[in-house]
Design a protein around this motif. Structure first.
Motif, PDB file in Angstrom:
ATOM      1  N   LYS A   1     -59.087  31.091  -7.721  1.00  0.00           N
ATOM      2  CA  LYS A   1     -58.518  30.446  -6.540  1.00  0.00           C
ATOM      3  C   LYS A   1     -58.443  28.941  -6.780  1.00  0.00           C
ATOM      4  O   LYS A   1     -59.394  28.338  -7.299  1.00  0.00           O
ATOM      5  CB  LYS A   1     -59.413  30.707  -5.323  1.00  0.00           C
ATOM      6  CG  LYS A   1     -59.083  31.988  -4.623  1.00  0.00           C
ATOM      7  CD  LYS A   1     -59.751  32.021  -3.259  1.00  0.00           C
ATOM      8  CE  LYS A   1     -59.276  33.153  -2.410  1.00  0.00           C
ATOM      9  NZ  LYS A   1     -57.875  33.269  -2.208  1.00  0.00           N
TER      10      LYS A   1
ATOM     11  N   ILE B   1     -63.999  22.850   2.957  1.00  0.00           N
ATOM     12  CA  ILE B   1     -62.586  23.067   3.283  1.00  0.00           C
ATOM     13  C   ILE B   1     -62.483  23.827   4.601  1.00  0.00           C
ATOM     14  O   ILE B   1     -63.183  24.818   4.803  1.00  0.00           O
ATOM     15  CB  ILE B   1     -61.902  23.879   2.152  1.00  0.00           C
ATOM     16  CG1 ILE B   1     -62.028  23.120   0.820  1.00  0.00           C
ATOM     17  CG2 ILE B   1     -60.434  24.149   2.484  1.00  0.00           C
ATOM     18  CD1 ILE B   1     -61.453  23.837  -0.381  1.00  0.00           C
ATOM     19  N   LYS B   2     -61.604  23.372   5.480  1.00  0.00           N
ATOM     20  CA  LYS B   2     -61.455  24.065   6.765  1.00  0.00           C
ATOM     21  C   LYS B   2     -60.007  23.954   7.255  1.00  0.00           C
ATOM     22  O   LYS B   2     -59.344  22.939   7.004  1.00  0.00           O
ATOM     23  CB  LYS B   2     -62.389  23.385   7.781  1.00  0.00           C
ATOM     24  CG  LYS B   2     -62.754  24.256   8.925  1.00  0.00           C
ATOM     25  CD  LYS B   2     -63.900  23.684   9.721  1.00  0.00           C
ATOM     26  CE  LYS B   2     -64.113  24.557  10.932  1.00  0.00           C
ATOM     27  NZ  LYS B   2     -65.190  24.151  11.760  1.00  0.00           N
ATOM     28  N   VAL B   3     -59.558  24.991   7.972  1.00  0.00           N
ATOM     29  CA  VAL B   3     -58.220  24.912   8.581  1.00  0.00           C
ATOM     30  C   VAL B   3     -58.377  24.375   9.998  1.00  0.00           C
ATOM     31  O   VAL B   3     -59.184  24.891  10.776  1.00  0.00           O
ATOM     32  CB  VAL B   3     -57.556  26.309   8.629  1.00  0.00           C
ATOM     33  CG1 VAL B   3     -56.216  26.238   9.363  1.00  0.00           C
ATOM     34  CG2 VAL B   3     -57.350  26.852   7.225  1.00  0.00           C
TER      35      VAL B   3
ATOM     36  N   LYS C   1     -51.452  25.457   4.766  1.00  0.00           N
ATOM     37  CA  LYS C   1     -52.402  26.568   4.767  1.00  0.00           C
ATOM     38  C   LYS C   1     -52.278  27.446   3.520  1.00  0.00           C
ATOM     39  O   LYS C   1     -53.243  28.053   3.075  1.00  0.00           O
ATOM     40  CB  LYS C   1     -52.158  27.432   6.019  1.00  0.00           C
ATOM     41  CG  LYS C   1     -53.325  27.470   6.951  1.00  0.00           C
ATOM     42  CD  LYS C   1     -52.986  28.183   8.217  1.00  0.00           C
ATOM     43  CE  LYS C   1     -53.354  29.626   8.197  1.00  0.00           C
ATOM     44  NZ  LYS C   1     -53.034  30.332   9.441  1.00  0.00           N
TER      45      LYS C   1
ATOM     46  N   LEU D   1     -54.772  27.889   0.523  1.00  0.00           N
ATOM     47  CA  LEU D   1     -55.949  28.760   0.496  1.00  0.00           C
ATOM     48  C   LEU D   1     -55.721  30.035  -0.313  1.00  0.00           C
ATOM     49  O   LEU D   1     -56.654  30.601  -0.857  1.00  0.00           O
ATOM     50  CB  LEU D   1     -56.377  29.138   1.924  1.00  0.00           C
ATOM     51  CG  LEU D   1     -56.836  27.998   2.821  1.00  0.00           C
ATOM     52  CD1 LEU D   1     -57.265  28.525   4.170  1.00  0.00           C
ATOM     53  CD2 LEU D   1     -57.989  27.239   2.166  1.00  0.00           C
ATOM     54  N   SER D   2     -54.461  30.497  -0.354  1.00  0.00           N
ATOM     55  CA  SER D   2     -54.220  31.739  -1.098  1.00  0.00           C
ATOM     56  C   SER D   2     -53.671  31.470  -2.503  1.00  0.00           C
ATOM     57  O   SER D   2     -53.405  32.411  -3.246  1.00  0.00           O
ATOM     58  CB  SER D   2     -53.267  32.644  -0.313  1.00  0.00           C
ATOM     59  OG  SER D   2     -52.119  31.915   0.017  1.00  0.00           O
TER      60      SER D   2
ATOM     61  N   THR E   1     -58.657  26.640  -4.665  1.00  0.00           N
ATOM     62  CA  THR E   1     -59.692  25.915  -3.916  1.00  0.00           C
ATOM     63  C   THR E   1     -61.020  25.895  -4.691  1.00  0.00           C
ATOM     64  O   THR E   1     -61.775  24.939  -4.609  1.00  0.00           O
ATOM     65  CB  THR E   1     -59.913  26.548  -2.528  1.00  0.00           C
ATOM     66  OG1 THR E   1     -59.976  27.957  -2.678  1.00  0.00           O
ATOM     67  CG2 THR E   1     -58.809  26.188  -1.563  1.00  0.00           C
TER      68      THR E   1
ATOM     69  N   CYS F   1     -49.185  20.375  -2.717  1.00  0.00           N
ATOM     70  CA  CYS F   1     -49.850  21.588  -3.232  1.00  0.00           C
ATOM     71  C   CYS F   1     -49.414  21.994  -4.636  1.00  0.00           C
ATOM     72  O   CYS F   1     -50.188  22.600  -5.356  1.00  0.00           O
ATOM     73  CB  CYS F   1     -49.713  22.738  -2.253  1.00  0.00           C
ATOM     74  SG  CYS F   1     -48.039  23.242  -1.953  1.00  0.00           S
TER      75      CYS F   1
ATOM     76  N   VAL G   1     -54.819  22.593   6.164  1.00  0.00           N
ATOM     77  CA  VAL G   1     -56.078  22.695   5.444  1.00  0.00           C
ATOM     78  C   VAL G   1     -56.619  21.280   5.261  1.00  0.00           C
ATOM     79  O   VAL G   1     -55.897  20.410   4.777  1.00  0.00           O
ATOM     80  CB  VAL G   1     -55.853  23.333   4.049  1.00  0.00           C
ATOM     81  CG1 VAL G   1     -57.108  23.223   3.203  1.00  0.00           C
ATOM     82  CG2 VAL G   1     -55.452  24.776   4.184  1.00  0.00           C
TER      83      VAL G   1
END
Ligand SMILES: C[S@@+](CC[C@H](N)C(=O)[O-])C[C@H]1O[C@@H](n2cnc3c(N)ncnc32)[C@H](O)[C@@H]1O
Length: 397
Positions: free
Chosen positions: A197, A215-217, A121, A124-125, A199, A81, A232
């Motif tokens: 963001k 994109i999905k968790v 995860k 995402l933030s 993403t 990340c 993610v």
């Protein structure tokens, strides 16, 4: 459906994600990682796969990957990340930013039909600064960075204070931390137009290359992994091919469900006990990665006094946590050796038990020292999660 669909496996580690793809009928045209112990494990379990060992940002390494991977239908694995936090900067002098640029370059050269990346995860933030900012705007954002650093320092100190009596976290420091959090919240609201963001940047940069990204968790426990590991998953498809994510198969048992329908369609999440109970009395077997950790009498006493659902350090720290046996485990992390405590035995779980919690088959053998093996296991995408993703991807190729 044809067997052996070609796949390029980047940042492959020991090969957890690839293990799942292999089980679904994919075959690696090339794999790459920089870390030798992971390379040794990968090769031991996949002896016929071409492996390029080295830094993906190195020109020669990148060239080899592109050469070997040309014509592959799918590309799996993505940068860690930190690479994306620099994604907006395009600063080629920063190795983290370079990792993302190099990844884009490889995808653009190989042009797979799909690529699949996984990440924590927190991605995402994550946000980064917009590119064209005036000095006053930069100053505002620097205030946020400085406050973020102060917050991280204080939070680290608070965490350490829970693990040792030598470090104290005062009420004043607690108040300061709360004040910083409030200031940060306000500053972030006032500067939201200056940040993007991560993403969104990922989506945009891939769209420029002709890839549509979704994109999905996903929670690994829903795919038969005895672990509530949420990750993610980023899937990109070329030229508008359909993207589907796997539907959950295993589900948490909830009283509100209609029992009959529930039982028929979805087995319960696999529990820690179901996954590793047969190993609890097995003697040490190094060749099977079932290795015990020795510890001093003091620590042994602490382990003995740690109830299920608590950490040796007290509270809910992940390190030395005694997982409840009747549910999937918490996320398996390497935790610098501070792995889970067995639910019934007063000892650490062995690397083999942790590999089971990650859904590795017993024939998958890890190479390296115990601590290197723990890193490989903690880093891996659970093969069963990889398998579920690969199975639905196959339908759209
Ligand atoms: C999260 S792990 C990947 C786990 C893997 N997908 C699996 O399922 O087992 C990330 C990997 O990226 C590798 N890596 C980090 N920087 C790299 C670089 N510059 N070049 C090549 N590999 C790198 C690390 O050595 C590590 O094994």
């Amino acid at each position: 459906m044809s067997k052996n669909i070609s796949v390029v496996d980047l940042f492959c580690g020991c090969g957890g994600l690839y293990e799942g793809f292999k089980q679904a009928g994919f075959k690696a045209s090339v794999s790459n990682d920089i870390w030798e112990p992971a390379f040794k494990t990968f090769v031991r379990n996949n002896n016929s796969t071409p492996f390029v060992l080295g830094d993906i940002t190195d020109l020669e390494i990148k060239k080899k990957i592109i050469q070997e991977g040309k014509g592959s239908k799918v590309l799996i694995g993505g940068p860690p990340c930190q690479a994306y936090s620099m994604a907006g900067q395009r600063n080629v002098d920063d190795p983290r930013g370079k990792l993302f640029e190099d990844y884009l370059e490889i995808v653009n050269n190989i042009k797979p039909k799909f690529f699949v990346m996984e990440n924590v995860k927190g991605l995402l933030s994550m946000e980064h600064d917009k590119q064209k900012l005036n000095p006053a705007e930069k100053k505002e954002l620097n205030k946020i960075k400085s406050l973020e650093n102060d917050k991280i320092d204080l939070m680290l100190k608070r965490k350490q204070s829970k693990n040792t009596n030598k470090i104290k976290f005062s009420i004043k420091e607690e108040e300061k931390l709360e004040e910083i959090k409030k200031k940060l919240k306000l500053l972030k609201i006032n500067t939201s137009n200056l940040r993007v963001k991560v993403t969104e940047t990922i989506k945009k940069r891939f769209l420029d290359l002709g890839y549509f990204v979704e994109i999905k968790v996903l929670n690994s426990a829903n795919y038969g992994v005895p672990q509530k590991r949420e990750r993610v998953i980023i899937i990109g498809s070329h030229n508008g091919l359909n993207i589907n994510f796997p539907e959950p198969v295993y589900l948490e048992r909830k009283d509100t469900f209609n029992e009959e329908i529930f039982r028929k369609n979805h087995p319960n999440w696999i529990t820690v006990k179901e996954a590793i109970d047969d190993l609890k009395n097995k003697s040490e077997d190094v060749s099977f990665n079932h290795v015990f950790t020795k510890c001093g009498d003091d620590f042994k006493k602490k382990i003995k006094n740690t109830p299920i659902g608590k950490s040796v350090y007290g509270g809910f720290s992940d390190a030395y946590f005694r997982c409840p046996p009747d549910e999937p485990s918490r996320t398996v992390k390497e935790n610098h050796g501070g792995v889970f405590i067995h639910y019934e035995k007063d000892r650490f779980m062995t690397p083999r038990e942790l590999a089971r919690l990650q859904s590795f088959d017993d024939h998958f053998i890890f190479e390296g020292s115990k601590s290197q093996i723990l890193v490989q296991i903690g880093n891996a995408v659970p093969p069963k999660l990889g398998y579920s993703i690969a199975e639905v991807l196959k339908e759209n190729i």
